[in-house]
Design a protein around this motif. Sequence first.
Motif, PDB file in Angstrom:
ATOM      1  N   GLY A 121      47.888  62.452  66.866  1.00 46.01           N
ATOM      2  CA  GLY A 121      46.706  63.512  66.280  1.00 46.01           C
ATOM      3  C   GLY A 121      45.748  62.803  65.182  1.00 46.01           C
ATOM      4  N   LEU A 122      45.205  63.762  64.439  1.00 45.68           N
ATOM      5  CA  LEU A 122      44.468  63.324  63.345  1.00 45.68           C
ATOM      6  C   LEU A 122      44.981  63.771  62.025  1.00 45.68           C
ATOM      7  N   ALA A 123      45.070  62.774  61.121  1.00 47.15           N
ATOM      8  CA  ALA A 123      45.832  63.077  59.734  1.00 47.15           C
ATOM      9  C   ALA A 123      44.841  63.053  58.847  1.00 47.15           C
ATOM     10  N   LEU A 124      44.972  63.945  57.921  1.00 44.47           N
ATOM     11  CA  LEU A 124      44.130  64.077  56.780  1.00 44.47           C
ATOM     12  C   LEU A 124      44.799  63.783  55.608  1.00 44.47           C
ATOM     13  N   VAL A 125      44.361  62.554  54.901  1.00 45.13           N
ATOM     14  CA  VAL A 125      45.122  61.744  53.892  1.00 45.13           C
ATOM     15  C   VAL A 125      44.267  61.949  52.513  1.00 45.13           C
ATOM     16  N   GLU A 126      44.528  62.313  51.413  1.00 48.87           N
ATOM     17  CA  GLU A 126      43.719  62.384  50.183  1.00 48.87           C
ATOM     18  C   GLU A 126      43.906  60.780  49.741  1.00 48.87           C
ATOM     19  N   SER A 127      42.684  60.473  49.478  1.00 53.17           N
ATOM     20  CA  SER A 127      42.422  59.089  49.012  1.00 53.17           C
ATOM     21  C   SER A 127      43.330  58.884  47.571  1.00 53.17           C
ATOM     22  N   THR A 128      43.832  59.935  46.736  1.00 52.38           N
ATOM     23  CA  THR A 128      44.406  59.582  45.554  1.00 52.38           C
ATOM     24  C   THR A 128      45.965  59.879  46.057  1.00 52.38           C
ATOM     25  N   ALA A 129      46.475  59.940  47.211  1.00 54.91           N
ATOM     26  CA  ALA A 129      47.898  60.127  47.512  1.00 54.91           C
ATOM     27  C   ALA A 129      48.774  58.952  47.216  1.00 54.91           C
ATOM     28  N   PRO A 130      50.001  59.212  47.004  1.00 56.98           N
ATOM     29  CA  PRO A 130      50.753  57.960  46.889  1.00 56.98           C
ATOM     30  C   PRO A 130      50.876  57.285  48.362  1.00 56.98           C
ATOM     31  N   GLY A 131      50.896  55.769  48.412  1.00 58.65           N
ATOM     32  CA  GLY A 131      51.337  55.260  49.719  1.00 58.65           C
ATOM     33  C   GLY A 131      49.683  54.852  50.118  1.00 58.65           C
ATOM     34  N   VAL A 132      48.577  55.105  49.261  1.00 59.16           N
ATOM     35  CA  VAL A 132      47.388  54.889  49.834  1.00 59.16           C
ATOM     36  C   VAL A 132      46.840  53.560  49.175  1.00 59.16           C
ATOM     37  N   ASN A 133      46.481  52.533  49.745  1.00 64.62           N
ATOM     38  CA  ASN A 133      46.052  51.375  49.120  1.00 64.62           C
ATOM     39  C   ASN A 133      44.851  50.987  49.857  1.00 64.62           C
ATOM     40  N   LEU A 134      43.473  50.857  49.066  1.00 70.53           N
ATOM     41  CA  LEU A 134      42.255  50.401  49.700  1.00 70.53           C
ATOM     42  C   LEU A 134      41.829  49.118  49.078  1.00 70.53           C
TER      43      LEU A 134
END
Length: 356
Positions: free
Chosen positions: A161-174
Amino acid sequence: MHSPEERLENIRMIRDSASAFAPTGDLTRVRGLRYQTPGFDRAVWREMASNGWLGLSLPEAQGGAGLGMAEYCALLEVFGAALLPEPFVPAVLSARLLDGEQLASQLTGERLLLPALQEEIGSLDTAEGWARLRNGKVSGRKLCIPMAVAADAFLVSTPEGLALVESTAPGVNLELVTTQDGGHFGHLQLEHAPAEMLPLQPQALADALDEAALGTAAYLLGAAEQAFALTLDYLRTRKQFGQTIGNFQALQHRAVDLKLQLALWRASLEAAAATCDAGAPVTQRRAAVSRAKARAADAALLVTRQAVQLHGAIGYTDECDVGLYLRKAMTLANLYGSSDQHRRRYDACMPRLASA
């Protein structure tokens, strides 16, 4: 339902208001935002949202204006002519997949949610891949997210499905990659990032991607037509051997060829928008969108490259505005599907249309 006359009037008013908001004569703001972070102006973004443009093609029941693809494409042509750097098409794509408070905050410009759908460079397939949602956390990699550094959150497609992930959440690297136009794409790496599961209908995602492809084709048409207009002005004023170079027959022939490309492109775009607005069957809509996007991807590069060449040596300098249109075409031509990908999809639709 609006009558044809009412729709034409709506399109005219949209063009007028957008042209007043984003005039084509001065690219000072566009130049000043290149190679900067986030690459666009959030104040301008909120003004675009306050004008109701983000919800232009959304149903009224969802807080939109309930207009169609013809109006949406008319708006994006004006944005393309002005080379607006704001991530309008991706944001509208996200809005198509949202509801409730998340949709409301997107439409008002309070938050910016960007879609993270692509898992392979050059792939249109967003349903398969290795981004996975497990126990409320998502892991995987998503590529080529326009203006990603400005996102408050990402809409990440997964087979679950579709997951909403906050940009500042842990485990997020851009990871940011600078693009030819001075903006950037973001490559998103997720490692057990906490996510909110959102409902997603596969058909809704496919329709949203088609709308984004058609919107990109319209933006590129506006950019290419403006590059062509700048070129005609140059041919009418630049002099060599005692006369304006626009009098040289060889250059006239090249200009006519470009005008034909633009006319065919516009006809294809308008036909695709009309097909979508008429509620045609899915296969017919897919074919029309792919035909328009394939032509846009090829013609955008052809027209803008020729525009630079017809300016002569000055066209290759960064100070010459016409080069900015080529850079934009190089950045957007393959977004939401290259010409080859859309030709293949068009070909795949033909047997089903023939047997219908």
